[in-house]
Design a protein around this motif. Structure first.
Motif, PDB file in Angstrom:
ATOM      1  N   UNK A 231      -4.882   9.895  -2.245  1.00 47.36           N
ATOM      2  CA  UNK A 231      -5.341   9.483  -0.917  1.00 47.36           C
ATOM      3  C   UNK A 231      -5.087  10.585   0.104  1.00 47.36           C
ATOM      4  N   UNK A 232      -5.822  10.501   1.199  1.00 47.36           N
ATOM      5  CA  UNK A 232      -5.711  11.561   2.197  1.00 47.36           C
ATOM      6  C   UNK A 232      -4.503  11.334   3.104  1.00 47.36           C
ATOM      7  N   UNK A 233      -4.149  12.392   3.801  1.00 46.53           N
ATOM      8  CA  UNK A 233      -3.053  12.298   4.763  1.00 46.53           C
ATOM      9  C   UNK A 233      -3.415  11.290   5.857  1.00 46.53           C
TER      10      UNK A 233
ATOM     11  N   UNK B  92       0.843  -1.210   0.000  1.00 54.13           N
ATOM     12  CA  UNK B  92       0.000   0.000   0.000  1.00 54.13           C
ATOM     13  C   UNK B  92       0.873   1.254   0.000  1.00 54.13           C
TER      14      UNK B  92
ATOM     15  N   UNK C  44       1.644   4.053  -3.465  1.00 54.15           N
ATOM     16  CA  UNK C  44       0.874   5.171  -2.925  1.00 54.15           C
ATOM     17  C   UNK C  44       0.300   6.011  -4.069  1.00 54.15           C
TER      18      UNK C  44
ATOM     19  N   UNK D 181      -2.879   7.784   4.659  1.00 53.30           N
ATOM     20  CA  UNK D 181      -1.448   7.463   4.599  1.00 53.30           C
ATOM     21  C   UNK D 181      -0.903   7.216   6.006  1.00 53.30           C
ATOM     22  N   UNK D 182      -1.342   8.045   6.944  1.00 48.91           N
ATOM     23  CA  UNK D 182      -0.879   7.870   8.325  1.00 48.91           C
ATOM     24  C   UNK D 182      -1.267   6.492   8.839  1.00 48.91           C
TER      25      UNK D 182
ATOM     26  N   UNK E 243       1.038   3.933   7.381  1.00 52.75           N
ATOM     27  CA  UNK E 243       2.369   3.943   8.002  1.00 52.75           C
ATOM     28  C   UNK E 243       2.315   3.257   9.373  1.00 52.75           C
TER      29      UNK E 243
END
Lengths: 351, 410
Positions: free
Chosen positions: A218-220, A210, A214, A223-224, A227
């Motif tokens: 996609x939104x922050x 994922x 990337x 992504x957070x 991670x």
């Protein structure tokens, strides 16, 4: 490395299923390497058509154009050719396995491998034709799954489970006699560790895929979440690898124990590569900036960066493959527990 | 120019939701879902330009106004996959098309989608610094929309020159997450620079347009939405600044050939700690960046101020909307950290000339002021020489009076 109780009479003949499975594993590793590089260099769309290559039959695409053409084309077309080769090898494996009257588990895995390689080929084609990153992510998840299945076949065909039942191992032959650590509360928990490691290693590859694929839309927050998932996954894999290495029961095979050490060392290497991959893609992490700041900017698309980023993906796959081998070897003791136990009791082997 | 009536609509029912896939639109994706439910929830949504929701919400634009702005922006600038360069922008559409769209390299010697390959994951598809990775970076990636750029060879308020942006792309910004793209071809770098300008011009025009709508007195009032107004009054003031930047390079006097470097460094040091240059105020008495550090840059400041403004807001509906926008369309404000000059890391370039530009014009968007008009050009060179000596200055050489000077200052 001697395997658990593999009898001499089996070794004397050419074990074709095992040989083909090993070849399949090797070619698949190369295929995964090309695939990982395709992602690193964002080269998936270097060839716009599928299953052909620029209007040519894939296999008839001029060799000189492939080898002397752009780097992206080299990677993408090479990935396709290797994929086709893996497909052919999978079919060959199915043929030799059926001829050799393999165990049902092996047959099931071979069927799974053939199905997976077909699905994977179609996914690769769809990724190109639809130019869709979601398909790319799924494609990136199926690859390691196929690799794990191929490794499982190679391990099981080497082991010859049927022969094991004839010639069960005894203490001192292929079993660890040292390190009666008994750190885990029970045999059942101990057996769960390598299996959990396989699952965790695979899920970690899914999470990594994922991040690797990337999409800028996609939104922050999304992504957070990715991670955090990947970091939690890394922690889980590390803990499980450490458990597998240090929390041993004395009846586990020596070979599995060796695999556990290999996996643990790979996991530590993987943590370093992961940090490097982050540094090459997003710079020095915020929490580290007070301690160290590089004086030069990272060079985007540098060979060094490509090696680290691609190496991180590949080492993850190798950890998965090694975990599969270890789980099967570890599992052999577990599976044979019912058989061995009474035998050993009959032989007066104290536990 | 073609107007497309359907533009993204959404958040709060007022025009900023991405056009998401509504489900699995083909049989194959259903098969995929059954295999890997964890990898995604549908086909990748198309890229879209995110409206400036902070500005729109701050100006309390209605849903209808937002829709109007979005439609006009679409007509004037196209989409991330299909950019439009009006002649008045001075942009090269061929270059834009090389940088725009999804990544593909199916033409020998050419790679399309360069911006999405190299930039968008930090700077965002819109150039709004809201790419997926943005919150993890320090400093945050640059938001191009205000049209403010820090590292350039022009005066503080001017736009950067084309070669300034090329240089930044080639060298990166050391000490930040901005990498060097030195391995890209000249054509690719040119395309990326052009696309950055395009996003910046687009962002500023949108900002102007939202401001113009805000100026209207009543909801029934209308702007003269013809070409004369949109291009002449909204776009041209922005593009003129970009065009003017080409010839606005700061004149730099040559450093004297017979310069006494030791004397120059000593003079620069006196200026550094003195009242006129007053570098010590922010960079600190030790030059470690330990001076005043409670300020915000021009990207964070409006967010901080808006947060203060809405703190006293009575309208709970608006307040909820504002908080949604702050959470989804703005990064958490961070104070700006004055540079540690002893590291020898210079984000805008390490050449003496680069430092001269920084000191002469200050850093646009940051609290660093311009020395122009306060410090004579030859004295700026002295400060440059002193700053360049800082990473090599040993403790023993600092002199017992240095802290005294610092203490005198505060």
């Amino acid at each position: 490395m001697p395997l658990i109780g593999t009898p001499n009479i089996v070794r004397s003949a050419v074990n074709w299923p095992h040989a083909v499975a090993c070849l399949l594993v090797a070619v698949t590793a190369l295929l995964l390497g090309f695939g990982a590089l395709v992602t690193t260099y964002d080269a998936a769309m270097a060839v716009p058509d599928w299953p052909g290559t620029y209007g040519h039959n894939m296999f008839l695409f001029p060799l000189t154009q492939w080898l002397s053409g752009p780097w992206d084309l080299f990677l993408e077309h090479g990935h396709r050719l290797l994929g086709a080769l893996v497909g052919v090898l999978s079919l060959l494996l199915a043929a030799v396995t059926w001829r050799r009257d393999a165990a049902p588990a092996v047959r099931a895995l071979v069927i799974a491998a053939v199905m997976l390689v077909i699905v994977q080929g179609l996914l690769g084609g769809m990724r190109v034709l639809l130019d869709d990153k979601t398909v790319a992510k799924v494609h990136a998840c199926t690859g390691p799954l196929f690799f794990a299945v191929a490794i499982a076949i190679a391990t099981l065909t080497r082991r010859m489970p049927a022969a094991l039942q004839i010639n069960p191992p005894v203490r001192g032959v292929g079993f660890s006699t040292a390190g009666d650590s008994r750190l885990l509360p029970s045999w059942a928990v101990g057996a769960a560790v390598p299996k959990a490691l396989v699952v965790a290693a695979y899920l970690q590859l899914v999470a990594g895929a994922q991040l690797r694929h990337i999409d800028a839309t996609i939104t922050i927050g999304a992504f957070r979440w990715m991670v955090v998932t990947h970091l939690v996954g890394a922690a889980m894999v590390t803990v499980l690898a450490a458990l597998a290495t240090f929390a041993w029961q004395p009846h586990e095979p020596v070979s599995a124990r060796r695999w556990s050490w290999l996996i643990l060392s790979m996991v530590f290497g993987q943590l370093l590569l992961g940090a490097g991959a982050w540094a090459f893609t997003s710079g020095v992490p915020v929490w580290l900036q007070g301690l160290w700041t590089p004086t030069e900017a990272v060079v985007a698309r540098s060979p060094r960066g490509a090696i680290v980023i691609t190496g991180h993906a590949l080492l993850g796959m190798m950890i998965l493959g090694s975990s599969v081998v270890m789980a099967l070897e570890w599992g052999s003791a577990e599976a044979l527990g019912g058989l061995i136990g009474p035998n050993r009791r009959r032989q007066g082997v104290a536990r | 120019m073609k107007l497309t009536p359907t533009v993204p609509t959404g958040c709060n029912g007022i025009g900023n939701q991405p056009p998401r896939a509504t489900g699995f639109q083909s049989a194959w994706s259903l098969v995929l879902l059954t295999i890997f439910f964890a990898t995604g929830c549908g086909a990748t949504p198309p890229a879209w330009f995110r409206p400036n929701m902070v500005k729109a919400t701050k100006e309390k634009l209605s849903a209808q106004r937002e829709q109007q702005v979005a439609t006009i922006m679409l007509a004037m600038f196209g989409t991330p996959d299909d950019p439009v360069a009006l002649p008045e922008t001075g942009l090269d559409e061929a270059k834009l098309r090389l940088a725009a769209g999804p990544v593909r390299s199916n033409i020998v010697g050419r790679k399309n989608g360069l911006y999405r390959e190299h930039c968008a994951h930090c700077h965002g598809i819109t150039g709004d610094a809201l790419g997926p990775t943005a919150a993890f970076l320090n400093p945050y990636p640059r938001d191009y929309r205000p049209g403010v750029f820090k590292f350039k060879s022009t005066e503080r308020a001017d736009k950067p020159t084309h070669s300034d942006l090329v240089r930044l792309l080639k060298n990166g910004a050391p000490g930040t997450s901005m990498p060097s793209f030195a391995l890209l071809s000249e054509t690719q770098i040119e395309a990326l620079v052009e696309y950055v300008k395009y996003l910046s011009i687009r962002g500023e025009t949108e900002f102007n347009l939202m401001g113009a709508f805000f100026e209207l007195e009543g909801e029934e009032d209308e702007l003269p939405l013809g070409r004369d107004f949109l291009v002449g009054e909204m776009l041209t003031p922005v593009t003129e600044k970009w065009a003017a930047a080409a010839g606005a390079r700061i004149p730099v006097p040559e450093m004297p050939a017979d310069l006494d470097l030791v004397a120059s460094v000593a003079k620069g040091r006196a200026l550094f700690y003195g009242d006129k240059a007053n570098c010590v105020k922010c960079h600190g008495p030790t030059a470690l960046g330990d001076g005043q550090a409670n300020d915000f840059d021009d990207w964070n400041k409006p967010i901080v101020e808006w947060k203060k403004e809405i703190a006293g807001e009575k309208d709970s509906k608006f307040l909820a909307r504002a908080h949604r926008v702050l959470d989804g369309d703005a990064l958490k404000p961070r104070t700006i950290q004055p540079r540690n000059l002893r590291l020898g890391i210079y984000r805008g370039g390490r050449r003496p000339l680069d430092l001269y530009y920084r000191i002469h014009a200050g850093v646009n968007g940051a609290p660093m002021p311009a020395a122009k008009g306060t410090i004579p050009p030859e004295d700026i060179w002295d400060i440059v020489n002193y700053v360049r000596s800082l990473p090599y200055e040993l403790d023993g050489e600092l002199g017992a009076d240095r802290p005294m000077v610092a203490r005198d200052r505060f």
